[in-house]
Design an enzyme around this catalytic site. Sequence first.
Site, PDB file in Angstrom:
ATOM      1  N   HIS A 124      -2.860 -11.666 -12.444  1.00  0.00           N
ATOM      2  CA  HIS A 124      -4.268 -11.939 -12.199  1.00  0.00           C
ATOM      3  C   HIS A 124      -4.614 -13.363 -12.635  1.00  0.00           C
ATOM      4  O   HIS A 124      -4.269 -13.781 -13.743  1.00  0.00           O
ATOM      5  CB  HIS A 124      -5.164 -10.955 -12.965  1.00  0.00           C
ATOM      6  CG  HIS A 124      -6.628 -11.249 -12.832  1.00  0.00           C
ATOM      7  ND1 HIS A 124      -7.412 -11.695 -13.876  1.00  0.00           N
ATOM      8  CD2 HIS A 124      -7.447 -11.189 -11.745  1.00  0.00           C
ATOM      9  CE1 HIS A 124      -8.652 -11.875 -13.449  1.00  0.00           C
ATOM     10  NE2 HIS A 124      -8.703 -11.569 -12.164  1.00  0.00           N
ATOM     11  N   SER A 125      -5.253 -14.121 -11.753  1.00  0.00           N
ATOM     12  CA  SER A 125      -5.758 -15.462 -12.053  1.00  0.00           C
ATOM     13  C   SER A 125      -4.602 -16.372 -12.485  1.00  0.00           C
ATOM     14  O   SER A 125      -3.702 -16.654 -11.698  1.00  0.00           O
ATOM     15  CB  SER A 125      -6.848 -15.359 -13.121  1.00  0.00           C
ATOM     16  OG  SER A 125      -7.587 -16.554 -13.214  1.00  0.00           O
ATOM     17  N   ALA A 126      -4.599 -16.835 -13.740  1.00  0.00           N
ATOM     18  CA  ALA A 126      -3.479 -17.649 -14.213  1.00  0.00           C
ATOM     19  C   ALA A 126      -2.176 -16.859 -14.142  1.00  0.00           C
ATOM     20  O   ALA A 126      -1.107 -17.427 -13.902  1.00  0.00           O
ATOM     21  CB  ALA A 126      -3.728 -18.106 -15.646  1.00  0.00           C
ATOM     22  N   ALA A 141      -1.390 -14.772 -11.812  1.00  0.00           N
ATOM     23  CA  ALA A 141      -0.921 -14.843 -10.426  1.00  0.00           C
ATOM     24  C   ALA A 141      -0.188 -16.150 -10.179  1.00  0.00           C
ATOM     25  O   ALA A 141       0.825 -16.190  -9.476  1.00  0.00           O
ATOM     26  CB  ALA A 141      -2.099 -14.708  -9.468  1.00  0.00           C
ATOM     27  N   VAL A 194      -3.505 -11.645  -7.696  1.00  0.00           N
ATOM     28  CA  VAL A 194      -4.905 -11.220  -7.617  1.00  0.00           C
ATOM     29  C   VAL A 194      -5.791 -12.383  -8.057  1.00  0.00           C
ATOM     30  O   VAL A 194      -5.715 -12.832  -9.196  1.00  0.00           O
ATOM     31  CB  VAL A 194      -5.167 -10.001  -8.521  1.00  0.00           C
ATOM     32  CG1 VAL A 194      -6.574  -9.460  -8.282  1.00  0.00           C
ATOM     33  CG2 VAL A 194      -4.119  -8.920  -8.317  1.00  0.00           C
TER      34      VAL A 194
END
Length: 311
Positions: free
Chosen positions: A145-147, A149, A192
């Site tokens: 998720h975010s970083a 990802a 994500v």
Amino acid sequence: MASSLDYTVHRYGAHELQRVGVWDLDIADKTETKYWIIYIHGGAWRDPRIAHETFAPVITRFLEGNSDESPRSGSGRGSNLPVAAFASLDYRLSPHPEFPQDPATTPPERFRGARHPEHLADVRAALAFLQRRYAFGRRYVLVGHSAGACLAYQLVAGMSSSTTTITTSTSTTGVKEDDLVAVELPAAVFGVEGIYDMQGLDARFGGGYAGFLEGAFGPRGAWDGAAPMRYAGSYKERFAGGLAVLGHSVDDELVDMPETVGMAERLEKDGVEVLLVKDLRGLHDDAWRDGRGVARTVLRTLEILRERDGA
């Protein structure tokens, strides 16, 4: 509930953040019909409040079997899920201005001073540890998720295997050189609301993200070399046969849709099979706080993988 599963925290290095949590759903099943789901949290590479435990709500959604009533979502403890175990890993973080530490008085094993590629080296080390201990090979879906990802797709691109500042001394970092290279890539990777092009994202947000990006990657001139969307090689060559999944919420207030769409276009250009999901809901951190969209998409990913397996 995630709390109904046997849960163990393993250490893969000397630093307090070099740890990985494992929730045992059906590890004892040796039929090789089930997959591991392994998670990399976000937090802009620096937020100590976001750690591996934040994956628990998503695990609960799997076990509840109510992620939009997926036909293979299972019930109860999740016995019908094609999942052997869930894992979520921590990695050393970069400095955070709101949570300062004095390097002169903070022990090395607690100091948050990492910079790329150290975060990624930890991801590789954690995965290598899990693969050695549980021998699941590439039968896993890597979710970030975010970083996280960004880290997942950096792993696929091999961005830490040829250039790294990690020393081999376990007394200073807890990461051995072997851990940086001995990793089998996943059957599928799911990013994500990820960050894939640091320059592009920062420009679209008026330069407002330069602070944490410089903390994680150094001067602006170094960003492109770490950006998955600007990877100089071929994802098809690195990830042959793998499934690339990208998801984004239309309500995300921190990372915009062009990051996800642009990464999908880059992967498709390289000839990688891409599943693009643009109908997730909720604000940026709702992806893990609520978990419905992530669970639903991972279940869809597992269906694709099992169809390939002939299951």
